[in-house]
Design a protein around this motif. Sequence first.
Motif, PDB file in Angstrom:
ATOM      1  N   LEU A 100       0.803  -1.221   0.000  1.00 14.40           N
ATOM      2  CA  LEU A 100       0.000   0.000   0.000  1.00 14.40           C
ATOM      3  C   LEU A 100       0.838   1.273   0.000  1.00 14.40           C
ATOM      4  O   LEU A 100       0.658   2.142  -0.870  1.00 14.40           O
ATOM      5  N   PHE A 101       1.735   1.432   0.958  1.00 15.06           N
ATOM      6  CA  PHE A 101       2.408   2.721   1.119  1.00 15.06           C
ATOM      7  C   PHE A 101       3.398   3.043  -0.002  1.00 15.06           C
ATOM      8  O   PHE A 101       3.337   4.145  -0.573  1.00 15.06           O
ATOM      9  N   PRO A 102       4.292   2.127  -0.390  1.00 17.56           N
ATOM     10  CA  PRO A 102       5.120   2.433  -1.562  1.00 17.56           C
ATOM     11  C   PRO A 102       4.288   2.605  -2.828  1.00 17.56           C
ATOM     12  O   PRO A 102       4.607   3.430  -3.683  1.00 17.56           O
ATOM     13  N   GLY A 103       3.193   1.816  -2.933  1.00 18.82           N
ATOM     14  CA  GLY A 103       2.323   1.956  -4.095  1.00 18.82           C
ATOM     15  C   GLY A 103       1.673   3.324  -4.166  1.00 18.82           C
ATOM     16  O   GLY A 103       1.619   3.949  -5.232  1.00 18.82           O
ATOM     17  N   LEU A 104       1.160   3.795  -3.034  1.00 14.44           N
ATOM     18  CA  LEU A 104       0.573   5.141  -2.997  1.00 14.44           C
ATOM     19  C   LEU A 104       1.601   6.194  -3.362  1.00 14.44           C
ATOM     20  O   LEU A 104       1.295   7.166  -4.073  1.00 14.44           O
ATOM     21  N   PHE A 105       2.813   6.028  -2.878  1.00 12.08           N
ATOM     22  CA  PHE A 105       3.886   6.989  -3.164  1.00 12.08           C
ATOM     23  C   PHE A 105       4.170   7.047  -4.666  1.00 12.08           C
ATOM     24  O   PHE A 105       4.269   8.134  -5.249  1.00 12.08           O
ATOM     25  N   CYS A 106       4.265   5.891  -5.303  1.00  7.91           N
ATOM     26  CA  CYS A 106       4.544   5.845  -6.742  1.00  7.91           C
ATOM     27  C   CYS A 106       3.396   6.443  -7.555  1.00  7.91           C
ATOM     28  O   CYS A 106       3.615   7.222  -8.491  1.00  7.91           O
ATOM     29  N   VAL A 107       2.169   6.066  -7.198  1.00  8.95           N
ATOM     30  CA  VAL A 107       1.004   6.572  -7.924  1.00  8.95           C
ATOM     31  C   VAL A 107       0.886   8.089  -7.765  1.00  8.95           C
ATOM     32  O   VAL A 107       0.637   8.822  -8.735  1.00  8.95           O
ATOM     33  N   THR A 108       1.092   8.583  -6.546  1.00  6.23           N
ATOM     34  CA  THR A 108       0.996  10.024  -6.296  1.00  6.23           C
ATOM     35  C   THR A 108       2.059  10.783  -7.080  1.00  6.23           C
ATOM     36  O   THR A 108       1.789  11.842  -7.648  1.00  6.23           O
ATOM     37  N   ARG A 109       3.275  10.254  -7.124  1.00  4.85           N
ATOM     38  CA  ARG A 109       4.342  10.903  -7.886  1.00  4.85           C
ATOM     39  C   ARG A 109       3.979  11.018  -9.364  1.00  4.85           C
ATOM     40  O   ARG A 109       4.171  12.065  -9.992  1.00  4.85           O
ATOM     41  N   LYS A 110       3.436   9.929  -9.912  1.00  8.95           N
ATOM     42  CA  LYS A 110       3.078   9.943 -11.333  1.00  8.95           C
ATOM     43  C   LYS A 110       1.955  10.934 -11.607  1.00  8.95           C
ATOM     44  O   LYS A 110       1.977  11.679 -12.607  1.00  8.95           O
ATOM     45  N   LEU A 111       0.947  10.957 -10.744  1.00  7.40           N
ATOM     46  CA  LEU A 111      -0.177  11.869 -10.934  1.00  7.40           C
ATOM     47  C   LEU A 111       0.274  13.322 -10.838  1.00  7.40           C
ATOM     48  O   LEU A 111      -0.123  14.168 -11.648  1.00  7.40           O
ATOM     49  N   LEU A 112       1.092  13.621  -9.834  1.00  6.81           N
ATOM     50  CA  LEU A 112       1.556  14.998  -9.662  1.00  6.81           C
ATOM     51  C   LEU A 112       2.466  15.425 -10.803  1.00  6.81           C
ATOM     52  O   LEU A 112       2.421  16.579 -11.253  1.00  6.81           O
ATOM     53  N   LYS A 113       3.298  14.510 -11.261  1.00  2.28           N
ATOM     54  CA  LYS A 113       4.223  14.857 -12.345  1.00  2.28           C
ATOM     55  C   LYS A 113       3.474  15.158 -13.637  1.00  2.28           C
ATOM     56  O   LYS A 113       3.887  16.009 -14.435  1.00  2.28           O
ATOM     57  N   SER A 114       2.329  14.471 -13.839  1.00  8.93           N
ATOM     58  CA  SER A 114       1.564  14.686 -15.069  1.00  8.93           C
ATOM     59  C   SER A 114       0.634  15.888 -14.978  1.00  8.93           C
ATOM     60  O   SER A 114       0.279  16.477 -16.002  1.00  8.93           O
ATOM     61  N   THR A 115       0.237  16.260 -13.742  1.00 11.43           N
ATOM     62  CA  THR A 115      -0.697  17.382 -13.585  1.00 11.43           C
ATOM     63  C   THR A 115       0.014  18.681 -13.213  1.00 11.43           C
ATOM     64  O   THR A 115      -0.351  19.750 -13.704  1.00 11.43           O
ATOM     65  N   MET A 116       1.008  18.609 -12.361  1.00 12.44           N
ATOM     66  CA  MET A 116       1.758  19.805 -11.946  1.00 12.44           C
ATOM     67  C   MET A 116       3.063  19.858 -12.734  1.00 12.44           C
ATOM     68  O   MET A 116       4.157  19.628 -12.207  1.00 12.44           O
ATOM     69  N   THR A 117       2.941  20.159 -14.035  1.00  6.60           N
ATOM     70  CA  THR A 117       4.093  20.076 -14.938  1.00  6.60           C
ATOM     71  C   THR A 117       5.165  21.124 -14.630  1.00  6.60           C
ATOM     72  O   THR A 117       6.312  20.972 -15.050  1.00  6.60           O
ATOM     73  N   HIS A 118       4.791  22.193 -13.919  1.00  9.83           N
ATOM     74  CA  HIS A 118       5.773  23.232 -13.596  1.00  9.83           C
ATOM     75  C   HIS A 118       6.566  22.910 -12.339  1.00  9.83           C
ATOM     76  O   HIS A 118       7.487  23.644 -11.981  1.00  9.83           O
ATOM     77  N   TRP A 119       6.218  21.837 -11.665  1.00  6.21           N
ATOM     78  CA  TRP A 119       6.933  21.441 -10.452  1.00  6.21           C
ATOM     79  C   TRP A 119       8.203  20.681 -10.805  1.00  6.21           C
ATOM     80  O   TRP A 119       8.250  19.928 -11.782  1.00  6.21           O
ATOM     81  N   SER A 120       9.198  20.851  -9.963  1.00  5.12           N
ATOM     82  CA  SER A 120      10.430  20.087 -10.106  1.00  5.12           C
ATOM     83  C   SER A 120      10.235  18.687  -9.510  1.00  5.12           C
ATOM     84  O   SER A 120       9.239  18.419  -8.831  1.00  5.12           O
ATOM     85  N   ASP A 121      11.220  17.813  -9.752  1.00 10.48           N
ATOM     86  CA  ASP A 121      11.161  16.476  -9.165  1.00 10.48           C
ATOM     87  C   ASP A 121      11.140  16.557  -7.638  1.00 10.48           C
ATOM     88  O   ASP A 121      10.465  15.761  -6.978  1.00 10.48           O
ATOM     89  N   GLY A 122      11.873  17.528  -7.088  1.00  7.19           N
ATOM     90  CA  GLY A 122      11.891  17.702  -5.639  1.00  7.19           C
ATOM     91  C   GLY A 122      10.529  18.076  -5.092  1.00  7.19           C
ATOM     92  O   GLY A 122      10.113  17.582  -4.036  1.00  7.19           O
ATOM     93  N   ASP A 123       9.817  18.959  -5.810  1.00  7.71           N
ATOM     94  CA  ASP A 123       8.471  19.356  -5.387  1.00  7.71           C
ATOM     95  C   ASP A 123       7.528  18.151  -5.394  1.00  7.71           C
ATOM     96  O   ASP A 123       6.752  17.942  -4.456  1.00  7.71           O
ATOM     97  N   VAL A 124       7.598  17.371  -6.449  1.00  2.12           N
ATOM     98  CA  VAL A 124       6.717  16.203  -6.595  1.00  2.12           C
ATOM     99  C   VAL A 124       6.986  15.183  -5.493  1.00  2.12           C
ATOM    100  O   VAL A 124       6.050  14.663  -4.860  1.00  2.12           O
ATOM    101  N   VAL A 125       8.252  14.897  -5.234  1.00  7.96           N
ATOM    102  CA  VAL A 125       8.606  13.912  -4.210  1.00  7.96           C
ATOM    103  C   VAL A 125       8.191  14.400  -2.832  1.00  7.96           C
ATOM    104  O   VAL A 125       7.643  13.642  -2.018  1.00  7.96           O
ATOM    105  N   CYS A 126       8.426  15.690  -2.558  1.00  4.22           N
ATOM    106  CA  CYS A 126       8.091  16.253  -1.249  1.00  4.22           C
ATOM    107  C   CYS A 126       6.595  16.139  -0.965  1.00  4.22           C
ATOM    108  O   CYS A 126       6.189  15.677   0.104  1.00  4.22           O
ATOM    109  N   VAL A 127       5.764  16.553  -1.914  1.00  2.11           N
ATOM    110  CA  VAL A 127       4.321  16.520  -1.714  1.00  2.11           C
ATOM    111  C   VAL A 127       3.821  15.077  -1.660  1.00  2.11           C
ATOM    112  O   VAL A 127       2.937  14.743  -0.859  1.00  2.11           O
ATOM    113  N   SER A 128       4.385  14.207  -2.487  1.00  6.20           N
ATOM    114  CA  SER A 128       3.983  12.792  -2.463  1.00  6.20           C
ATOM    115  C   SER A 128       4.286  12.175  -1.100  1.00  6.20           C
ATOM    116  O   SER A 128       3.464  11.441  -0.539  1.00  6.20           O
ATOM    117  N   GLU A 129       5.465  12.471  -0.584  1.00  2.00           N
ATOM    118  CA  GLU A 129       5.832  11.962   0.739  1.00  2.00           C
ATOM    119  C   GLU A 129       4.858  12.444   1.802  1.00  2.00           C
ATOM    120  O   GLU A 129       4.418  11.679   2.669  1.00  2.00           O
TER     121      GLU A 129
END
Length: 278
Positions: free
Chosen positions: A16-45
Amino acid sequence: MWAAAMLNAAACGAVLFPGLFCVTRKLLKSTMTHWSDGDVVCVSERLVSAIHASMCTAAGVTVMTSCSDVITDSHWLANWFVLFGAPYMAHDIYAMYLSHFHDQRGRGHAGAAPGGHSLRTVRAFLLKEWMLVVHHLALLLVFLPITLFFRRGLGDFFIGCLFTTEFSTPFVSLGKILIQLGLDNTMLHRINGVVVLLSFFSCRILIFPFMYWMYGRQFGIPLHRVAFHLPLRCNVGNLVILAPQAYWFVLLLKKAKRLYLRQRRGRGEGNKDGPKTD
């Protein structure tokens, strides 16, 4: 039967938890295109942290309200959730490291260049977040075996109380996410900051005298005498858990004070620079 149920709990958490982390990262990366990788990882965490904390709090309240006898009453969630949440602790150490790595790389720090995972980056992370890492490892290596093997099925009520210490975490995560969204000067962020302080103090500091009071109430012992009726290991264990909570609460107070003073200075400068009236 018991072993199979416990293995299933750990397996569910590991998926569950690693899966949620991966799914959230992918969703944020595709929707918040102006965010950096650091922003995406931080919010996903932070989002996964908030989900785990909400589940942990709900489990704690369920266990607490189901135990009328604070010593002998039991609830299956006490042991089950310890194993279910254990993979989250291991995952969160990795997620915090990944967030730290991308943050340092975004700032152009040495040793954090693209592909720059190394002992140096791990060491920098451990030096910065050592207390949180120790906290997570202690839950895995100390709290988990004590809960499962050494308490002889007693004290589920107190395990539930310790689960509820996570109640403040979703609000802490929300504060970080609001900052990430550029909403740190809004009324919502200020209200959330007050809720963080109140919830942290209530569920991470006051929960300890509350547990002593509940024990004393059941056995007719005044609150100030309860500690003398408990084994030394219980008092020492509570102090070890309480100490970092008190430290983090002091840090939260200092941060709240800095934000208040900064906003106050900002309002003062705004008044000085404002248009004059006759």
